[in-house]
Design a protein around this motif. Structure first.
Motif, PDB file in Angstrom:
ATOM      1  N   PHE A  79       8.507 -35.290  20.856  1.00  0.00           N
ATOM      2  CA  PHE A  79       9.698 -34.495  20.128  1.00  0.00           C
ATOM      3  C   PHE A  79      10.337 -33.469  21.122  1.00  0.00           C
ATOM      4  N   ILE A  80       9.194 -32.729  21.818  1.00  0.00           N
ATOM      5  CA  ILE A  80       9.647 -31.723  22.872  1.00  0.00           C
ATOM      6  C   ILE A  80      10.548 -32.372  23.917  1.00  0.00           C
ATOM      7  N   GLY A  81      10.154 -33.444  24.507  1.00  0.00           N
ATOM      8  CA  GLY A  81      10.500 -34.154  25.450  1.00  0.00           C
ATOM      9  C   GLY A  81      12.040 -34.621  25.134  1.00  0.00           C
ATOM     10  N   ASP A  82      12.115 -35.059  23.951  1.00  0.00           N
ATOM     11  CA  ASP A  82      13.646 -35.687  23.594  1.00  0.00           C
ATOM     12  C   ASP A  82      14.657 -34.629  23.313  1.00  0.00           C
ATOM     13  N   HIS A  83      14.135 -33.680  22.613  1.00  0.00           N
ATOM     14  CA  HIS A  83      14.979 -32.335  22.380  1.00  0.00           C
ATOM     15  C   HIS A  83      15.090 -31.408  23.357  1.00  0.00           C
ATOM     16  N   PHE A  84      14.495 -31.345  24.378  1.00  0.00           N
ATOM     17  CA  PHE A  84      14.639 -30.268  25.297  1.00  0.00           C
ATOM     18  C   PHE A  84      15.786 -30.866  26.783  1.00  0.00           C
ATOM     19  N   LYS A  85      17.019 -30.760  26.228  1.00  0.00           N
ATOM     20  CA  LYS A  85      17.812 -31.341  26.912  1.00  0.00           C
ATOM     21  C   LYS A  85      18.286 -30.381  28.332  1.00  0.00           C
ATOM     22  N   ILE A  86      17.579 -29.152  28.389  1.00  0.00           N
ATOM     23  CA  ILE A  86      18.059 -28.297  29.594  1.00  0.00           C
ATOM     24  C   ILE A  86      17.481 -28.803  30.880  1.00  0.00           C
ATOM     25  N   VAL A  87      16.154 -29.420  30.650  1.00  0.00           N
ATOM     26  CA  VAL A  87      15.363 -29.791  31.929  1.00  0.00           C
ATOM     27  C   VAL A  87      15.182 -31.448  31.674  1.00  0.00           C
ATOM     28  N   PRO A  88      16.183 -32.558  32.084  1.00  0.00           N
ATOM     29  CA  PRO A  88      16.261 -33.767  31.740  1.00  0.00           C
ATOM     30  C   PRO A  88      14.626 -34.125  32.520  1.00  0.00           C
ATOM     31  N   GLU A  89      14.108 -33.599  33.365  1.00  0.00           N
ATOM     32  CA  GLU A  89      13.119 -34.109  34.222  1.00  0.00           C
ATOM     33  C   GLU A  89      11.852 -34.163  33.202  1.00  0.00           C
ATOM     34  N   VAL A  90      11.764 -33.236  32.108  1.00  0.00           N
ATOM     35  CA  VAL A  90      10.813 -33.293  31.147  1.00  0.00           C
ATOM     36  C   VAL A  90      10.816 -34.504  30.513  1.00  0.00           C
ATOM     37  N   ASN A  91      11.730 -34.995  29.921  1.00  0.00           N
ATOM     38  CA  ASN A  91      11.765 -35.939  29.043  1.00  0.00           C
ATOM     39  C   ASN A  91      11.440 -37.240  30.003  1.00  0.00           C
ATOM     40  N   LYS A  92      11.755 -37.417  31.033  1.00  0.00           N
ATOM     41  CA  LYS A  92      11.406 -38.486  32.067  1.00  0.00           C
ATOM     42  C   LYS A  92       9.948 -38.539  32.085  1.00  0.00           C
ATOM     43  N   ILE A  93       9.221 -37.299  32.422  1.00  0.00           N
ATOM     44  CA  ILE A  93       7.911 -37.256  32.574  1.00  0.00           C
ATOM     45  C   ILE A  93       7.215 -37.789  31.653  1.00  0.00           C
ATOM     46  N   VAL A  94       7.597 -36.980  29.979  1.00  0.00           N
ATOM     47  CA  VAL A  94       6.930 -37.455  28.991  1.00  0.00           C
ATOM     48  C   VAL A  94       6.983 -38.934  28.656  1.00  0.00           C
ATOM     49  N   ASN A  95       7.974 -39.539  28.632  1.00  0.00           N
ATOM     50  CA  ASN A  95       8.447 -41.077  28.410  1.00  0.00           C
ATOM     51  C   ASN A  95       7.630 -41.827  29.460  1.00  0.00           C
ATOM     52  N   GLU A  96       7.332 -41.384  30.742  1.00  0.00           N
ATOM     53  CA  GLU A  96       6.773 -42.336  31.707  1.00  0.00           C
ATOM     54  C   GLU A  96       5.303 -42.037  31.420  1.00  0.00           C
ATOM     55  N   TYR A  97       4.649 -40.946  31.287  1.00  0.00           N
ATOM     56  CA  TYR A  97       3.123 -40.833  31.334  1.00  0.00           C
ATOM     57  C   TYR A  97       2.643 -40.690  30.094  1.00  0.00           C
ATOM     58  N   ILE A  98       3.201 -40.235  29.036  1.00  0.00           N
ATOM     59  CA  ILE A  98       2.661 -40.021  27.826  1.00  0.00           C
ATOM     60  C   ILE A  98       2.917 -41.280  26.863  1.00  0.00           C
ATOM     61  N   PRO A  99       1.906 -41.905  26.110  1.00  0.00           N
ATOM     62  CA  PRO A  99       2.302 -42.943  25.154  1.00  0.00           C
ATOM     63  C   PRO A  99       3.078 -42.042  23.851  1.00  0.00           C
ATOM     64  N   THR A 100       3.873 -42.780  23.188  1.00  0.00           N
ATOM     65  CA  THR A 100       4.584 -42.320  22.026  1.00  0.00           C
ATOM     66  C   THR A 100       3.645 -42.206  20.803  1.00  0.00           C
ATOM     67  N   SER A 101       2.610 -43.000  20.520  1.00  0.00           N
ATOM     68  CA  SER A 101       1.541 -42.865  19.658  1.00  0.00           C
ATOM     69  C   SER A 101       0.376 -43.794  20.095  1.00  0.00           C
ATOM     70  N   LEU A 102      -0.662 -43.458  19.275  1.00  0.00           N
ATOM     71  CA  LEU A 102      -1.861 -44.559  19.536  1.00  0.00           C
ATOM     72  C   LEU A 102      -1.426 -46.116  19.262  1.00  0.00           C
TER      73      LEU A 102
END
Length: 102
Positions: A39-62
């Protein structure tokens, strides 16, 4: 790698606490943590790298992590087991809620 970390956390919690309830709470905590980070990665538009890192390394759910490592009948069995764990978590939370209300 993420599956190994989750399995190690579950084993450590099971050995350290020796209670099914604590493992259920751990899985609930992990699930909520994954969803909060996405949620934070998708809604933190100021730094697009955050969303990229979250989507790449952290699963959406179990559930998505199970889908990544299993398929077919094994995935269905594991998915229903995880659902049973989440139902147990809900039961524990409701019991705690009503017990605290007295």
């Amino acid at each position: 790698m993420d599956l190994i970390i989750i399995l190690v956390l579950i084993i450590v919690a099971a050995c350290f606490f020796r209670d099914y309830k604590n493992v259920v709470y751990l899985l609930g905590i992990i699930e909520i943590f994954f969803r909060i980070l996405h949620f934070i990665g998708d809604h933190f538009k100021i730094v697009p790298e955050v969303n990229k890192i979250v989507n790449e390394y952290i699963p959406t759910s179990l559930f998505s992590m199970l889908g990544k490592y299993a398929n077919g009948l094994l995935y269905e069995i594991l998915m229903w087991m995880l659902l049973a764990v989440f139902v147990s978590l809900e039961v524990y939370l409701v019991k705690y809620f009503f017990k605290r209300g007295k």
